[in-house]
Design an enzyme around this catalytic site. Sequence first.
Site, PDB file in Angstrom:
ATOM      1  CG  LEU A 111      -1.898  -1.169   1.342  1.00  0.00           C
ATOM      2  CD1 LEU A 111      -2.916  -0.888   2.442  1.00  0.00           C
ATOM      3  CD2 LEU A 111      -2.604  -1.466   0.030  1.00  0.00           C
ATOM      4  NE  ARG A 143       0.989  11.860  10.662  1.00  0.00           N
ATOM      5  CZ  ARG A 143       1.050  10.735  11.347  1.00  0.00           C
ATOM      6  NH1 ARG A 143       1.569  10.724  12.562  1.00  0.00           N
ATOM      7  NH2 ARG A 143       0.625   9.606  10.826  1.00  0.00           N
ATOM      8  CD  GLN A 169      -6.991   3.763  -1.960  1.00  0.00           C
ATOM      9  OE1 GLN A 169      -5.828   4.023  -1.681  1.00  0.00           O
ATOM     10  NE2 GLN A 169      -7.894   3.499  -1.046  1.00  0.00           N
ATOM     11  CG  ASP A 181       4.030   3.968   5.450  1.00  0.00           C
ATOM     12  OD1 ASP A 181       3.796   2.759   5.637  1.00  0.00           O
ATOM     13  OD2 ASP A 181       3.227   4.869   5.763  1.00  0.00           O
ATOM     14  CD  GLU A 225      -7.199   1.306  13.130  1.00  0.00           C
ATOM     15  OE1 GLU A 225      -6.510   2.233  12.690  1.00  0.00           O
ATOM     16  OE2 GLU A 225      -6.723   0.183  13.394  1.00  0.00           O
TER      17      GLU A 225
HETATM   18  C1  UD1 Z   1      -2.970   1.349   9.946  1.00  0.00           C
HETATM   19  C2  UD1 Z   1      -3.901   0.348  10.622  1.00  0.00           C
HETATM   20  C3  UD1 Z   1      -3.517   0.239  12.092  1.00  0.00           C
HETATM   21  C4  UD1 Z   1      -2.070  -0.181  12.218  1.00  0.00           C
HETATM   22  C5  UD1 Z   1      -1.191   0.821  11.486  1.00  0.00           C
HETATM   23  C6  UD1 Z   1       0.243   0.354  11.501  1.00  0.00           C
HETATM   24  C7  UD1 Z   1      -5.955   0.572   9.363  1.00  0.00           C
HETATM   25  C8  UD1 Z   1      -7.330   1.113   9.366  1.00  0.00           C
HETATM   26  N1  UD1 Z   1      -5.241   0.803  10.456  1.00  0.00           N
HETATM   27  O1  UD1 Z   1      -3.231   2.613  10.540  1.00  0.00           O
HETATM   28  O2  UD1 Z   1      -4.348  -0.719  12.748  1.00  0.00           O
HETATM   29  O3  UD1 Z   1      -1.717  -0.238  13.589  1.00  0.00           O
HETATM   30  O4  UD1 Z   1      -1.617   0.934  10.128  1.00  0.00           O
HETATM   31  O5  UD1 Z   1       1.004   1.241  10.773  1.00  0.00           O
HETATM   32  O6  UD1 Z   1      -5.553  -0.075   8.427  1.00  0.00           O
HETATM   33  N2  UD1 Z   1      -3.127   3.792   2.423  1.00  0.00           N
HETATM   34  C9  UD1 Z   1      -3.568   3.671   1.118  1.00  0.00           C
HETATM   35  N3  UD1 Z   1      -4.813   4.103   0.801  1.00  0.00           N
HETATM   36  C10 UD1 Z   1      -5.655   4.647   1.723  1.00  0.00           C
HETATM   37  C11 UD1 Z   1      -5.196   4.772   3.054  1.00  0.00           C
HETATM   38  C12 UD1 Z   1      -3.924   4.326   3.378  1.00  0.00           C
HETATM   39  O7  UD1 Z   1      -2.827   3.183   0.256  1.00  0.00           O
HETATM   40  O8  UD1 Z   1      -6.763   5.005   1.358  1.00  0.00           O
HETATM   41  C13 UD1 Z   1      -1.772   3.318   2.752  1.00  0.00           C
HETATM   42  C14 UD1 Z   1      -0.884   4.438   3.278  1.00  0.00           C
HETATM   43  O9  UD1 Z   1      -0.159   5.035   2.211  1.00  0.00           O
HETATM   44  C15 UD1 Z   1       0.032   3.700   4.222  1.00  0.00           C
HETATM   45  C16 UD1 Z   1      -0.792   2.533   4.721  1.00  0.00           C
HETATM   46  O10 UD1 Z   1      -1.850   2.389   3.808  1.00  0.00           O
HETATM   47  O11 UD1 Z   1       1.160   3.161   3.579  1.00  0.00           O
HETATM   48  C17 UD1 Z   1      -1.340   2.746   6.125  1.00  0.00           C
HETATM   49  O12 UD1 Z   1      -2.213   3.834   6.112  1.00  0.00           O
HETATM   50  P1  UD1 Z   1      -2.323   4.841   7.338  1.00  0.00           P
HETATM   51  O13 UD1 Z   1      -3.362   5.845   7.036  1.00  0.00           O
HETATM   52  O14 UD1 Z   1      -1.001   5.317   7.728  1.00  0.00           O
HETATM   53  O15 UD1 Z   1      -2.901   3.873   8.451  1.00  0.00           O
HETATM   54  P2  UD1 Z   1      -2.662   4.012   9.975  1.00  0.00           P
HETATM   55  O16 UD1 Z   1      -3.546   5.076  10.512  1.00  0.00           O
HETATM   56  O17 UD1 Z   1      -1.231   4.120  10.265  1.00  0.00           O
HETATM   57 MG    MG Z   2       0.613   4.940   9.162  1.00  0.00          MG
END
Ligand code: UD1
Ligand code: MG
Length: 451
Positions: free
Chosen positions: A8, A15, A72, A102, A154
């Site tokens: 992903l 940030r 996406q 990441d 969450e």
């Molecule tokens: C997510 C998890 C959380 C976990 C954490 C660990 C979910 C809802 N929560 O939270 O339980 O502890 O990761 O890091 O999954 N991304 C997309 N498309 C989107 C949203 C996000 O590709 O629409 C990708 C982001 O670029 C990133 C990853 O998914 O690489 C995680 O997304 P992020 O929004 O950082 O999730 P967290 O809030 O960290």
């Molecule tokens: Mg994250």
Amino acid sequence: MKLGAIILAAGKSTRMKTTVPKVLHRLAGKPMIEYVLEAVAPLSDLPPTVVIGYQGDEVKKALGERAQFANQEPQLGTAHAVLQAKPLLEGKADLVLITYADMPLMTAQTLRNLCEVQQSNPGPLSLLTLHSENARGFGRIWRDSNGRVQAIIEEAVASPEQLAIRELNVGIYCVQADWLWNALPRVALSPKGEYFLTDIAELAVRDGFEIKTLPLTDPTEAIGINQRVHLAEAETILRQRINTRWMLEGVTLVDPQSTYIESEVIIGQDTVIYPNTYLQGKTVIGENCTIGPNTILRDSQIGSGCRIFFSVVEKAILEEEVDVGPYAHLRKGAHLAKGVHMGNFGEVKNSYLGPGTKMGHFSYIGDATIGAGVNIGAGTITCNYDGEKKNPTEIGERVFIGSDTMLVAPVKVGKGARTGAGAVVTKDIPPHSLAVGVPARVIRKLKEEDG
Ligand code: UD1
Ligand code: MG
């Protein structure tokens, strides 16, 4: 079992405060997403599927053929992101590994262990957990009184009791593909307006399955890069990993803390690296070299037995037993043959110096071809640029260039010739002759053995 990996990388990463896509920010010389590609590569025969969105074209351009891409748009959460990969993987993969671009410190070994856990799991879902006092904003693993995972909560919606849980969701999953494609459309929209991938835990439980977990033993693997403080933390850990690897391979690092070795660099046994040294790009160093202190080597090849002291070397080739520095600058296309000595305040660019040639002090050599056993006197300059173009200088073997000679290119100095101190050479000098003055004139023939 065929495995497909989903990475992903669509999120906006506000940030980081950056105009560059977050996942292309570099760690030890390489975009962070490349570490993730490398970690999943040994696990799957299929190309990894990278879900891109925000600044996706740049990510796509950077990775090229090494991945397939799912778009996406808009970014509606992690479950929605995984769903975008369905058309690329459905029917091709039995198991799906989901990880983040990441989280570059996650190792191939941990990912493999998680996939092995899932392979012996009768249920559809295995996930990585981390026991840590520092919750880092991660989701919490909610278990029932029998210790069975019930859900991932969450942080934003957790009760005080749930917030106290110290078993965290790393966010990396291995899932049965058929079940995943069926489960994702059942994920409900969260009050935040996103589809949370974490909801698949609850769906698996509702479908009557038990979820398996693999606890992460090294918490540094779970460092996610959300802002630049994390980037620096990850860089420090990566540097430690790289340095430890080279020390175990037989390289002496006098002070690993101040030794910066990028991930693609190769170093031979019994080489000693002194502090404040930067080894970058595709640099290859032979055995028994002494490098540093205060030295930068970038994209260069260094033969065995070389000594490079207090110098900068970029895109250069040094054969064996070359001795450079202090304060030397080797630039693109510099090629120093075996046993060359290059002392202080010299610069060499796009030039070949033959075996055993010496340039001890204050010289600029550019666009020159120099034979073996030449002595380049202090202050010698190749005047290679006439204001319009670069011109070549050729110096034959066993030439003696007197101190402060200006070689006004294009010009040739025949083998065994000599120039007097301060000569300004504007015309070719025949072999075995002595030229002096401004402009330089041949004043005498030398015996062949004089050269
Ligand atoms: C997510 C998890 C959380 C976990 C954490 C660990 C979910 C809802 N929560 O939270 O339980 O502890 O990761 O890091 O999954 N991304 C997309 N498309 C989107 C949203 C996000 O590709 O629409 C990708 C982001 O670029 C990133 C990853 O998914 O690489 C995680 O997304 P992020 O929004 O950082 O999730 P967290 O809030 O960290
Ligand atoms: Mg994250």
